[in-house]
Design an enzyme around this catalytic site. Sequence first.
Site, mmCIF file in Angstrom:
data_model
loop_
_atom_site.group_PDB
_atom_site.id
_atom_site.type_symbol
_atom_site.label_atom_id
_atom_site.label_comp_id
_atom_site.label_asym_id
_atom_site.label_seq_id
_atom_site.Cartn_x
_atom_site.Cartn_y
_atom_site.Cartn_z
ATOM 1 N N ASP A 31 0.827 -1.198 0.000
ATOM 2 C CA ASP A 31 0.000 0.000 0.000
ATOM 3 C C ASP A 31 0.872 1.264 0.000
ATOM 4 O OD1 ASP A 31 -2.754 1.195 0.718
ATOM 5 O OD2 ASP A 31 -1.467 2.037 2.269
ATOM 6 N N GLU A 63 1.209 -0.826 -5.176
ATOM 7 C CA GLU A 63 0.235 0.229 -5.482
ATOM 8 C C GLU A 63 1.023 1.384 -6.098
ATOM 9 O OE1 GLU A 63 -1.494 2.731 -2.482
ATOM 10 O OE2 GLU A 63 -3.366 2.906 -3.577
HETATM 11 C C1 GLC Z 1 -3.962 3.385 -0.316
HETATM 12 C C2 GLC Z 1 -5.233 2.582 -0.130
HETATM 13 C C3 GLC Z 1 -6.320 3.505 0.321
HETATM 14 C C4 GLC Z 1 -5.904 4.092 1.651
HETATM 15 C C5 GLC Z 1 -4.556 4.791 1.525
HETATM 16 C C6 GLC Z 1 -3.985 5.076 2.863
HETATM 17 O O1 GLC Z 1 -4.080 4.320 -1.324
HETATM 18 O O2 GLC Z 1 -5.557 1.909 -1.316
HETATM 19 O O3 GLC Z 1 -7.555 2.860 0.441
HETATM 20 O O4 GLC Z 1 -6.869 4.993 2.087
HETATM 21 O O5 GLC Z 1 -3.599 3.966 0.890
HETATM 22 O O6 GLC Z 1 -3.590 3.886 3.479
#
Ligand code: GLC
Length: 613
Positions: free
Chosen positions: A259, A332
């Site tokens: 993430d 991500e």
């Molecule tokens: C990423 C996740 C999202 C979350 C953010 C903070 O972008 O996909 O859902 O709010 O990180 O952890």
Amino acid sequence: MKRIFSPLRLRSWVTAGCSSILASSLLFSAAPASYGQMSGSSYANSATNSAAQQRLLNWWKNAVVYEIYPRSFQDTNGDGIGDLNGITEHLDYLKQLGIDAIWISPMYPSPQVDFGYDISDYEAIDPQYGTMADFDRLIAEANKRHIRIMLDMVMNHSSDKHPWFLESRSSRNNPKRDWYVWKDGKGETATSQGQPPNNWQSAFGHSAWQWDPKTRQYYYHKFYIQQPDFNWNNPEVQQAFDKILNFWMNKGVAGFRFDAITTLFEDPSMTDEKVVLGKDGKPKINAFGDEVVDGKKTDNLPKNHVEIAHIRSVMDTAPDNSFPGKRVMIGETYVPTINDLLKMYGTTQKPEFELPMDTQIGFINKLNVAAFRSKINDAETRLDGNVPLIVFENHDNPRIDARYGDGVHDTDITRVISTILFATRGASLFYYGSEIGMKTTPPTRKEDVRDPVGITGWPKEKGRDGERTPMQWDDSKYAGFSTVKPWLPIPPNKATINVKMEQAEPNSILAWYESLIRLKKTNPALRSGSNVMLDTANTKVLSWLRKGPNGNNVIVATNFTAEPQTVNLSAVSAGVMGTHLTTLLKTPGASDPASITAVALPAFGVYIGTVKE
Ligand code: GLC
């Protein structure tokens, strides 16, 4: 992440569409052997069966990964919130769908400010979602069905209720003080907190700095106030996460989705980011009412790569005691260019992600043939032969209907998009409910909003509830998701969009997904063939060749318009001389073409066929 909160986040909610459904045809070959044929240790010790070993090691290269937002998948204990047992309950459904792996969004203990992305214990299960025994059972049951389990790993920040942060904020001298990013304010005095150290902004709106009155400093939070960022310059943070990764790998997880990985490090100068100006020369203002800053000091810094390579080394050297096959890192990776994406794979000496998400293709957000052609071609030719991970939907972005639909042909458009997802080279990642065509259903009143982003950004930014509504299993009161009122409302379209109904309908979106996935796993050209774009001046139909081994060649054509189109898909220029096609899969209304030079497609139609001499 950038995409989520950018003003480009599209909010054109459209009404449910309908389309005529005619017959589709599909031919499959035998299913390939799967990893479950060998246990972890037999895999490790089997020097004799190298083909099987290779299959295990390479499972991710053509993988189909399914993201489950556990809160919204299936409630089994009657509290209106999904749980781990709910995932276990549906493993046979997922097996039938043909997926290789599940990525579960965070299910660790959390105050749930950001619905699990604010973690207060990295080595346990939130009681809302079940117990560690439930988790172990999920892994065991999934493995029996040859489905791998991947977890979400949130390393950029913890919850402000994590014991580490509680210690860190307890005094300036606490040994954990330096585990987080603390800084003096500007112009602070004994009686005033002054101003935040710089103009850095939270992705969730407003300053990224929060004043802590007890120790009289600010802490940095790229996301919500309750999500303080770790200080990745402190080696103890790295050691703590190495241990966490190993904890879960020892339980048999197949890897992680990392993430917010592009925001681990901040520029040590801690100076202001540049304010982005609009065409009128004035600062651009975002949905939160803040001046837009360029993110250059807080996102995608080169130092991230050092840490990602370190994580990869931890993953690659983990003992193979319970998981058969290679453990895999999904990233991500919302990065601005294909070159930035290429960097996410690392180098041969210092590999990084196996599967950084290719957000270049899936988030084009308009049905533009030239843009898709160019981005798919980039993934094929500019990633040094690495495997792209194609993705269109997740828990942070409106679903396909809201970003690509026209309100009339949404079902057919979903077929077009899913064809790009599964029939281009690489791995495919999709989000629960995509396979039945679930639609974005945002809240209509501020008081109904659950996502903090929507609470801060209302009404311009309604948050992410719309893409997180409960899975629609059937058309009963709570859509088979729960026996009580769920945490988010069930969309009224559960009456026509649900698993039960679609399982009984041969031309449903669900049947289309199953067919595409099966083709992706079984057809040699679709399994591993390269992408060669065809008919490249066409602005209405996107077509490509999958050039596979041993003369296995498949063409794919997708009509991006509401009018019928006929295309010439001769692939002679790609060295494929065949003149005829054998249909593998086509949308309702598409005919079997008499020749490769005249493939007729209905409005938003799709045709996939093998090239024959
Ligand atoms: C990423 C996740 C999202 C979350 C953010 C903070 O972008 O996909 O859902 O709010 O990180 O952890």
